[in-house]
Design a protein around this motif. Sequence first.
Motif, PDB file in Angstrom:
ATOM      1  N   LYS A 274       8.354  -0.397   7.805  1.00  0.00           N
ATOM      2  CA  LYS A 274       8.126   0.713   6.828  1.00  0.00           C
ATOM      3  C   LYS A 274       6.857   0.748   6.004  1.00  0.00           C
ATOM      4  CE  LYS A 274      13.224   1.468   6.629  1.00  0.00           C
ATOM      5  NZ  LYS A 274      14.580   1.634   6.041  1.00  0.00           N
ATOM      6  N   LEU A 275       6.590  -0.144   5.427  1.00  0.00           N
ATOM      7  CA  LEU A 275       5.495  -0.420   4.753  1.00  0.00           C
ATOM      8  C   LEU A 275       4.250  -0.153   5.348  1.00  0.00           C
ATOM      9  CD1 LEU A 275       4.823  -1.422   1.676  1.00  0.00           C
ATOM     10  CD2 LEU A 275       4.127  -3.704   2.918  1.00  0.00           C
ATOM     11  N   ARG A 276       3.975  -0.405   6.540  1.00  0.00           N
ATOM     12  CA  ARG A 276       2.934  -0.232   7.515  1.00  0.00           C
ATOM     13  C   ARG A 276       2.789   1.420   7.783  1.00  0.00           C
ATOM     14  NH1 ARG A 276       3.830  -5.533   9.119  1.00  0.00           N
ATOM     15  NH2 ARG A 276       5.179  -4.610  10.938  1.00  0.00           N
ATOM     16  N   CYS A 277       4.063   1.983   7.925  1.00  0.00           N
ATOM     17  CA  CYS A 277       4.230   3.187   8.650  1.00  0.00           C
ATOM     18  C   CYS A 277       3.570   4.219   7.454  1.00  0.00           C
ATOM     19  CB  CYS A 277       5.508   3.654   8.961  1.00  0.00           C
ATOM     20  SG  CYS A 277       6.084   2.846  10.429  1.00  0.00           S
ATOM     21  N   GLN A 278       3.750   3.784   6.174  1.00  0.00           N
ATOM     22  CA  GLN A 278       3.111   4.918   4.962  1.00  0.00           C
ATOM     23  C   GLN A 278       2.139   4.363   4.487  1.00  0.00           C
ATOM     24  OE1 GLN A 278       6.491   4.504   1.876  1.00  0.00           O
ATOM     25  NE2 GLN A 278       5.161   3.456   0.824  1.00  0.00           N
ATOM     26  N   HIS A 279       1.207   3.313   5.218  1.00  0.00           N
ATOM     27  CA  HIS A 279      -0.067   2.881   4.997  1.00  0.00           C
ATOM     28  C   HIS A 279       0.062   2.506   3.498  1.00  0.00           C
ATOM     29  CE1 HIS A 279      -1.187   4.705   8.604  1.00  0.00           C
ATOM     30  NE2 HIS A 279      -0.641   5.779   8.216  1.00  0.00           N
ATOM     31  N   SER A 280       0.885   1.468   3.175  1.00  0.00           N
ATOM     32  CA  SER A 280       0.971   0.661   1.871  1.00  0.00           C
ATOM     33  C   SER A 280       0.856  -0.727   1.671  1.00  0.00           C
ATOM     34  CB  SER A 280       2.157   1.237   1.046  1.00  0.00           C
ATOM     35  OG  SER A 280       2.446   2.635   1.060  1.00  0.00           O
ATOM     36  N   LEU A 281       0.621  -1.291   0.701  1.00  0.00           N
ATOM     37  CA  LEU A 281       0.478  -2.605   0.725  1.00  0.00           C
ATOM     38  C   LEU A 281       1.560  -2.940  -0.610  1.00  0.00           C
ATOM     39  CD1 LEU A 281      -3.257  -3.124   0.374  1.00  0.00           C
ATOM     40  CD2 LEU A 281      -1.675  -3.717   2.363  1.00  0.00           C
ATOM     41  N   CYS A 282       2.204  -4.137  -0.611  1.00  0.00           N
ATOM     42  CA  CYS A 282       3.071  -4.404  -1.579  1.00  0.00           C
ATOM     43  C   CYS A 282       2.614  -5.700  -2.512  1.00  0.00           C
ATOM     44  CB  CYS A 282       4.665  -4.712  -1.343  1.00  0.00           C
ATOM     45  SG  CYS A 282       5.019  -6.224  -0.360  1.00  0.00           S
ATOM     46  N   GLY A 283       2.884  -5.671  -3.763  1.00  0.00           N
ATOM     47  CA  GLY A 283       2.415  -6.617  -4.641  1.00  0.00           C
ATOM     48  C   GLY A 283       3.455  -7.784  -4.749  1.00  0.00           C
ATOM     49  N   GLU A 311      -3.091 -11.263  -3.664  1.00  0.00           N
ATOM     50  CA  GLU A 311      -3.279  -9.704  -3.159  1.00  0.00           C
ATOM     51  C   GLU A 311      -2.236  -9.130  -2.487  1.00  0.00           C
ATOM     52  OE1 GLU A 311      -7.880 -11.180  -1.601  1.00  0.00           O
ATOM     53  OE2 GLU A 311      -6.285 -10.957  -0.160  1.00  0.00           O
ATOM     54  N   PRO A 312      -2.435  -7.873  -2.878  1.00  0.00           N
ATOM     55  CA  PRO A 312      -1.273  -6.850  -2.293  1.00  0.00           C
ATOM     56  C   PRO A 312      -1.463  -6.905  -0.666  1.00  0.00           C
ATOM     57  CG  PRO A 312      -2.309  -5.907  -3.783  1.00  0.00           C
ATOM     58  CD  PRO A 312      -3.067  -6.915  -3.872  1.00  0.00           C
ATOM     59  N   THR A 313      -0.298  -6.830   0.012  1.00  0.00           N
ATOM     60  CA  THR A 313      -0.201  -7.096   1.287  1.00  0.00           C
ATOM     61  C   THR A 313       0.725  -6.305   2.083  1.00  0.00           C
ATOM     62  OG1 THR A 313       0.019  -8.859   2.986  1.00  0.00           O
ATOM     63  CG2 THR A 313       1.490  -8.936   1.199  1.00  0.00           C
ATOM     64  N   ASP A 315       1.365  -7.989   5.271  1.00  0.00           N
ATOM     65  CA  ASP A 315       1.379  -8.951   6.461  1.00  0.00           C
ATOM     66  C   ASP A 315       2.850  -9.527   6.549  1.00  0.00           C
ATOM     67  OD1 ASP A 315       1.213 -10.968   8.020  1.00  0.00           O
ATOM     68  OD2 ASP A 315      -0.535 -11.804   7.494  1.00  0.00           O
ATOM     69  N   THR A 316       3.564  -9.170   7.740  1.00  0.00           N
ATOM     70  CA  THR A 316       4.884  -9.773   8.049  1.00  0.00           C
ATOM     71  C   THR A 316       4.906 -11.135   7.715  1.00  0.00           C
ATOM     72  OG1 THR A 316       5.275  -7.786   9.378  1.00  0.00           O
ATOM     73  CG2 THR A 316       6.937  -9.536   9.510  1.00  0.00           C
ATOM     74  N   PHE A 317       4.002 -11.823   8.341  1.00  0.00           N
ATOM     75  CA  PHE A 317       4.038 -13.560   8.103  1.00  0.00           C
ATOM     76  C   PHE A 317       4.112 -13.907   6.479  1.00  0.00           C
ATOM     77  CE2 PHE A 317       2.018 -13.046  12.361  1.00  0.00           C
ATOM     78  CZ  PHE A 317       2.773 -13.878  13.063  1.00  0.00           C
ATOM     79  N   LYS A 318       3.012 -13.210   5.669  1.00  0.00           N
ATOM     80  CA  LYS A 318       3.315 -13.442   4.337  1.00  0.00           C
ATOM     81  C   LYS A 318       4.820 -13.085   3.594  1.00  0.00           C
ATOM     82  CE  LYS A 318      -1.465 -13.302   2.890  1.00  0.00           C
ATOM     83  NZ  LYS A 318      -2.421 -12.666   1.866  1.00  0.00           N
ATOM     84  N   LEU A 319       5.076 -11.955   4.065  1.00  0.00           N
ATOM     85  CA  LEU A 319       6.463 -11.596   3.565  1.00  0.00           C
ATOM     86  C   LEU A 319       7.627 -12.602   3.854  1.00  0.00           C
ATOM     87  CD1 LEU A 319       6.036  -7.809   4.175  1.00  0.00           C
ATOM     88  CD2 LEU A 319       5.833  -9.162   1.915  1.00  0.00           C
TER      89      LEU A 319
END
Length: 450
Positions: A274-283, A311-313, A315-319
Motif C-alpha cells: 500500500k505504501l508503494r502504491c501511493q508513492h510514499s516512504l515511511c519513517g 532514512e525513510p523507506t 523497502d519490505t525487507f527493512k520493514l
Amino acid sequence: MYALVDCNNFYVSCERVFQPALEKRPVVVLSNNDGCIIARSDEAKSLGVPMGAPMFKYKNLLKKNNVIIYSSNYTLYGDMSSRVMDCLKIFTPQVEVYSIDEAFIGLDGANNNTLVEKMKKMKESINQWTGIPVSVGIAETKTLAKLANHIAKNYKEEGVYIIDRNSSRLVELLGNTEIEDIWGISKKWGARLRSIGISTGLQLQRSDPRRVRQCISIVGERIVRELNGVSCLPLESVQPRKSIMVSRSFGKAIRDVSSLKEAISNYTVTAAKKLRCQHSLCGSIYTFIQTNRFNLKDLQYSNSSVASFNEPTQDTFKLLKAVDISLKKIYRPQFEYHKAGIILSQLTTKINASLSEKNTASNYKGIFGMQPDLFLVAYENYKRVHKRERFTNTIDKINEKLGLGTIFYGAQGVEKKIQKSHKSKVNWRMKSYYRSSAYTTRWDQLLRVS
C-alpha cells in the motif's frame, strides 16, 4: 451541481455479479472472523435481519429462511470498487472517491434539463460494464446530494433523483429527517442540537448558522448553509494517507512466537505494498500485540514497540527486519494472543528520479525526496536503494500478473504457498468459512463457465 453515486447493497451486489442465481434471494455478508452481519440484500432486510447483528444470534433465522451467507471478501470488493470509480471518470473528470461504495462527482456546466437523463445513462452503463447497480442523488450541494441519494434508493426503476432546494418536497423530506440522519451530524452533535431545540433536518436548515457554530463547530455552520443551497464543501482530490495500518483479530488465539511473527510479517508485506502504491516512504513502524480483553478468564497483556529508520523507506525487507526486532522485545510466552498489527507512520512523498553520475551528496535529497543518512556516502547509498527498489517493484509486478503470493517472503511462512486458500488451517488467519473466490484478482480462481 453535484451528484452522489452510491452502489446499492455493494458487498451483496459484488457477490451477485459472479453468482447470478443469487438475484431475488436473501443474502448477507459477514464481518471479519464471521462475527457480525455487515451487508444485507433487500430480501434479507425484509426478514428483519438488522445491520451489525451478531451472526450467532441470527443463525437459526438465516437457516430457516435459506439465507445465503458470505464471509467478507475485501480483495474482490476493492477491485470491483475500482472498476466502478473508473467508469465514473469516463463521464466526468471531477470524481471524489468518498468510500469503497460511494463517490461524489462534479457536474459543472451540465444542462439541468437533461441532467437526469444523463445520470440514468451513466447508471445503466455502470450496470452494464460492472454488474453493480447504483443510485444517483443530484443537488446544488454535497449535503443535499447525500439526501437526494437516499430518495433515489427508493426509486428502484429510476434510481436517479434531483433535489430542488425551493421545492415543497424538500421541506417535507427535511421535516421527516431526524437530525442525526443529516450527513455530518454525529450522535453527540445531535444531542447538543436537540438541547437547543433542533431535532429535524428542517429545523437545522432554518436555524441561525452562527448559533449552530457556537453549539457544535464551524462544520455545523457549513452544513446549515449547504442545506440552504450554498456550497461550502468542494470536491476533494484523493490525498495520500498520513499513516497505514494493517491489523487483524486471529481466527484462534495463538501463543507461539513463530505464528505471531508469521502473522505480523504478512500484515507488514500488505502495508508495504500500500505504501508503494501511493508513492510514499515511511519513517517508522509501530508493532503491537494484545490478548482478548473480552475473555476475562485469561491473563491480559498488550504491548507495542516503535522502530525508526535513519532514512525513510518503502523497502519490505527493512520493514520485516524492523518488526522482527520489535516483536522480540514485546513478546511474552505465557499469554495467548488475540490480535496484532502494524502502523506505518511519518509518511513522506517519494520523488522518482533516474540514476545518474551527476547525483551527488549535495542534491541527494532533491532527487530522492528524503534526508539521507549522515554516515553513508550519498551516491553509493542511492545506487543501493535504487537497486533494492527495482527488485521490490519486480516482485510486485509478478504478483500482480500471476496472482497474489506467487512470490512471497520467507517470513510470511513457507507453508503459506501450500495453504494460500481461505480455508487454510493456519491459526492466525481470520475465520472465513463462507468466503467466495477472488474472481478478478487471481488466475486460479477465475469464474469457469461450462
